[in-house]
Scaffold this active site. Structure first.
Site, PDB file in Angstrom:
ATOM      1  CE  LYS A  79       1.451   4.266  12.788  1.00  8.77           C
ATOM      2  NZ  LYS A  79       2.795   4.297  12.158  1.00  8.77           N
ATOM      3  CB  SER A 154       2.107   2.614   8.771  1.00  7.09           C
ATOM      4  OG  SER A 154       3.050   3.030   9.750  1.00  7.09           O
ATOM      5  CB  SER A 178       5.567   4.894   9.181  1.00  3.18           C
ATOM      6  OG  SER A 178       5.627   3.641   8.557  1.00  3.18           O
TER       7      SER A 178
END
Length: 456
Positions: A79, A154, A178
């Site tokens: 990420k 996210s 997330s």
């Protein structure tokens, strides 16, 4: 034979270690898939085919020299808020558009030491503080099953990539769901470990201090448990890291499922009257009934949170944390900040010290309520998200369970477990209207055997 992108990460590593398959061959397979499929998804925002192939070739060289590499050749995405040495890591923010990571995050360094290969950097919302995956640097990530929908956030880039077969495992972060919620929206396994089990001693300053963890994503529970085993570790420079031994990992790995006497509690609304779409709830109830039919003892019970959750503190703490870290940029660079994030920073600026102290205090009764619950139950099962994926461009569904929903209405089932620091894992639980839904499994702190290892 099963295609590489449809197989298990553990099997890929075993074949590379046995020299049945070269890590470079694995890399070429996934490079081709990224080049062909990622443009429509916008899931990976940093991708260097030459670097991927060179890293895989180094794995082959290490194996030829006699190295033992448990994760040899396994392609993993990272990420865009976790450091990868020498790569542009932006946190989805123009404020960090030129930031080059000076070193690997602890978990990334661990993956590489074990022979995994970094396939690319996955998209995220700005500072990982929004429940959809779009930003002013890279734009929006699309759902792998329907490009008109969002995968959530996210960690939506990580999830969209993995669900599309761009990699076999993924690292994200989870400060309020997330990893778990996007996993539920895309039919994957998303695990938030116990706070401190995966060391994270260096990297970006965290707006959600004390609740964010490195989260794990996999296509099946076995691979997720295996990844957790590889990454669990202590580093004294991480104040939250737990000095655990690994005996629990080896013992748990011998079991295919928990003991049948496990006391399972099903809580459809967490005792908070959280709204949930009827068809999503029906799909989850069907899974719970299947557990009972299979012989598991499942009772319906809710944690006794008391009044604490009526004034839930995480939002105020996130807003204040964002303002403390980035608020000074509002005067001169507001145009470079996602308007939703700017609004959060403005809210943080208006938060008083007394309000912050009160919000921090609210954590205590929430933790105590869940601890009392686990005196009577071994595992809590509840929804991961109350809705399926929604249209791209919307911050969240306007209506949930036939009730008006705010911008975080889709996110209510996950953040309480970040506050409590307990392990929580979303597993696939069927589909509604052709879109996946997830069932969340929660266990007491450090009791990962009852959570990520549940293969049912």
């Amino acid at each position: 034979m099963t295609a590489l992108h449809e197989g298990r990460a553990r099997d890929c590593a075993a074949r590379v270690n046995a020299r049945e398959l070269a890590a470079a061959e694995v890399a070429r397979h996934f490079i081709e898939r990224v080049q062909r499929l990622n443009p429509a998804l916008n899931a990976l925002v940093q991708f260097d085919p030459a670097a991927v192939l060179a890293e895989a070739q180094q794995v082959d060289q290490r194996l030829a020299a006699g190295a033992v590499l448990p994760m040899a050749g396994v392609p993993v995405t990272i990420k865009d808020n976790l450091w990868v040495e020498g790569r542009t890591i932006t946190q989805g923010s123009r404020l960090f558009a030129d930031f080059i990571a000076p070193r690997d995050a602890w978990a990334v360094a661990r993956l590489r030491a074990l022979g995994a290969v970094v396939l690319g950097i996955s998209n995220c919302s700005e500072f990982a503080c929004k429940g959809v995956t779009d930003n002013l640097v890279y734009g929006a990530t699309r759902h792998p099953l329907d490009g008109s929908l969002t995968p959530g956030g996210s960690s939506g880039g990580a999830v969209a990539a993995l669900a599309a077969g761009l990699g076999l495992l993924a690292l994200g972060t989870d400060a309020g769901g997330s990893v778990r919620r996007p996993a539920a929206h895309c039919g994957l396994v998303g695990h938030k470990p116990t706070q401190g089990v995966i060391a994270h001693p260096w990297g970006f300053a965290e707006p959600n201090y004390g609740v964010s963890v490195v989260g794990l994503l996999a296509r099946n529970v076995g691979d997720c448990a295996w990844l957790l085993d590889q990454l669990s570790g202590f580093d004294a420079s991480d104040a939250s890291a737990a000095p655990l031994g690994v005996a629990w990992q080896a013992e748990a790995a011998t079991r295919d499922e928990p003991p049948r006497e496990l006391r399972i509690a099903w809580s459809p609304q967490l005792g908070c009257d959280f709204p949930i779409d009827d068809d999503v709830l029906a799909a989850l109830v069907q899974r719970v009934r299947a557990l009972r039919t299979a012989g598991w003892a499942v009772t319906e019970a809710d944690p006794s949170w008391g009044e604490a959750v009526r004034d839930y503190p995480l939002n105020a703490l996130q807003h204040a944390g964002l303002h403390a870290l980035h608020g000074r940029q509002l005067e001169t660079r507001r145009h470079d900040i996602d308007p939703h994030l700017a609004a959060q920073m403005d809210a943080g600026a208006a938060t008083t010290p007394a309000e912050l102290a009160r919000a921090l205090r609210l954590r205590e009764p929430i933790v105590a309520g869940l601890s009392r619950f686990f005196e009577q139950h071994d595992v809590l099962v509840c929804p991961t998200a109350p809705v399926t994926a929604w249209p791209l461009g919307q911050i969240g569904p306007a209506v949930i369970g036939e009730r008006p929903a705010g911008p975080r209405g889709h996110a209510v089932f996950t953040p309480l477990f970040n506050l409590c620091g307990v392990p929580a894992c979303s597993v696939p639980a069927g589909s509604v209207r052709g879109l996946p839904v997830g069932l969340q499994i929660v266990a007491p702190r450090f009791e990962t055997r009852g959570c990520c290892r549940w293969r049912r």
